[in-house]
Motif scaffolding. Structure first.
Motif, mmCIF file in Angstrom:
data_model
loop_
_atom_site.group_PDB
_atom_site.id
_atom_site.type_symbol
_atom_site.label_atom_id
_atom_site.label_comp_id
_atom_site.label_asym_id
_atom_site.label_seq_id
_atom_site.Cartn_x
_atom_site.Cartn_y
_atom_site.Cartn_z
ATOM 1 N N ASN A 98 51.240 30.683 46.628
ATOM 2 C CA ASN A 98 51.280 30.100 47.966
ATOM 3 C C ASN A 98 52.726 29.767 48.340
ATOM 4 N N THR A 99 52.929 29.205 49.518
ATOM 5 C CA THR A 99 54.289 28.928 49.998
ATOM 6 C C THR A 99 54.986 27.851 49.181
ATOM 7 N N ASP A 100 54.240 27.059 48.418
ATOM 8 C CA ASP A 100 54.836 26.054 47.534
ATOM 9 C C ASP A 100 55.196 26.630 46.162
ATOM 10 N N GLY A 101 54.895 27.906 45.952
ATOM 11 C CA GLY A 101 55.185 28.535 44.666
ATOM 12 C C GLY A 101 54.087 28.363 43.630
ATOM 13 N N ASP B 179 43.606 54.019 39.397
ATOM 14 C CA ASP B 179 43.234 52.671 38.977
ATOM 15 C C ASP B 179 42.078 52.811 38.008
ATOM 16 N N ARG B 180 42.151 52.133 36.882
ATOM 17 C CA ARG B 180 41.102 52.222 35.870
ATOM 18 C C ARG B 180 40.204 50.983 35.884
ATOM 19 N N SER B 181 40.841 49.807 35.902
ATOM 20 C CA SER B 181 40.065 48.566 35.926
ATOM 21 C C SER B 181 40.941 47.439 36.453
ATOM 22 N N ALA B 182 40.295 46.327 36.747
ATOM 23 C CA ALA B 182 41.019 45.168 37.264
ATOM 24 C C ALA B 182 40.276 43.898 36.884
ATOM 25 N N ARG B 183 41.050 42.828 36.851
ATOM 26 C CA ARG B 183 40.486 41.515 36.530
ATOM 27 C C ARG B 183 41.278 40.476 37.302
ATOM 28 N N ILE B 184 40.582 39.510 37.876
ATOM 29 C CA ILE B 184 41.261 38.455 38.634
ATOM 30 C C ILE B 184 40.839 37.096 38.097
ATOM 31 N N ASP B 185 41.813 36.210 37.962
ATOM 32 C CA ASP B 185 41.561 34.813 37.618
ATOM 33 C C ASP B 185 41.997 33.976 38.809
ATOM 34 N N PHE B 186 41.087 33.160 39.332
ATOM 35 C CA PHE B 186 41.407 32.236 40.421
ATOM 36 C C PHE B 186 41.862 30.934 39.783
ATOM 37 N N LEU B 187 43.105 30.553 40.032
ATOM 38 C CA LEU B 187 43.715 29.432 39.321
ATOM 39 C C LEU B 187 43.893 28.179 40.168
ATOM 40 N N HIS B 188 44.019 28.357 41.481
ATOM 41 C CA HIS B 188 44.298 27.240 42.383
ATOM 42 C C HIS B 188 43.764 27.623 43.757
ATOM 43 N N PRO B 189 43.155 26.685 44.496
ATOM 44 C CA PRO B 189 42.663 27.040 45.834
ATOM 45 C C PRO B 189 43.791 27.615 46.694
ATOM 46 N N VAL C 284 49.724 33.462 51.465
ATOM 47 C CA VAL C 284 49.964 33.732 50.049
ATOM 48 C C VAL C 284 50.686 35.070 49.924
ATOM 49 N N ILE C 285 51.457 35.193 48.850
ATOM 50 C CA ILE C 285 52.304 36.369 48.633
ATOM 51 C C ILE C 285 52.046 36.940 47.247
ATOM 52 N N ALA C 286 52.079 38.270 47.141
ATOM 53 C CA ALA C 286 52.040 38.967 45.851
ATOM 54 C C ALA C 286 53.246 39.909 45.803
ATOM 55 N N ARG C 287 54.035 39.807 44.729
ATOM 56 C CA ARG C 287 55.199 40.687 44.536
ATOM 57 C C ARG C 287 54.937 41.574 43.324
ATOM 58 N N PHE C 288 54.892 42.845 43.576
ATOM 59 C CA PHE C 288 54.634 43.845 42.539
ATOM 60 C C PHE C 288 55.970 44.447 42.117
#
Length: 170
Positions: free
Chosen positions: A146-149, A97-107, A112-116
């Motif tokens: 989230n569960t609502d997509g 891993d070199r670097s990472a960045r996160i944007d929080f878009l919605h509470p 919650v699910i992440a699909r890689f």
């Protein structure tokens, strides 16, 4: 010691052990930082082309305002592109891993699910970019939904990839 070659990068003893998707899923789900945060790997494809990770809301991973703690959202995305790439490329490559960045878009609340995903074209692009022995720094994106997509967070991960130096050349 002039003329001495630089030390060969090591990736730890686990890198030299071939671990299948079932055993890796089991091990990650028992890893204390994930276990304590409520992070669970739900699925790892047999060829490591896809991984699905879930985070359930709990007392230990909610923040002051009652949504998912941002560190937990980020943690659920941390090692997976690197692990997938390591398994897809095989032992002939160094992957970090070199670097990472996160944007929080919605509470983020509830589960919650992440699909890689890493498809064959992305793997072929890495092989082509590293064929001459140079490093390659691709960036991959995963969304936490989230569960609502609804997309709650978007994470960009940049990997460091290059061909491993053969033992005789090191």
């Amino acid at each position: 010691m002039s003329g001495a070659s630089p030390p060969k990068p090591k990736q730890g003893f686990l890198r030299s052990i071939r671990v299948g998707p079932g055993l890796l899923k089991w091990g990650i789900n028992l890893w204390p930082p994930f276990l304590g945060a409520g992070i669970r790997v739900q699925h790892i494809a047999p060829d490591f082309s896809e991984i699905t990770v879930a985070l359930k809301m709990g007392l230990l991973n909610r923040n002051y305002v009652g949504t998912h703690f941002g560190g937990s959202l980020f943690s659920m995305t941390d090692p997976f592109f690197m692990l997938m790439m390591m398994h897809r490329l095989g032992k002939g490559y160094i992957v970090w891993d070199r670097s990472a960045r996160i944007d929080f878009l919605h509470p983020a609340k509830g589960t919650v699910i992440a699909r890689f995903t890493l498809d064959e074209a992305q793997i072929d692009a890495v092989r082509a970019a590293t064929a001459d022995g140079e490093k390659h720094l691709p960036t991959y994106t995963v969304e936490v939904v989230n569960t609502d997509g609804k997309v709650c967070a978007r994470v960009e991960k940049t990997l460091y990839i290059r061909k491993a130096v053969p033992e005789a050349a090191a």
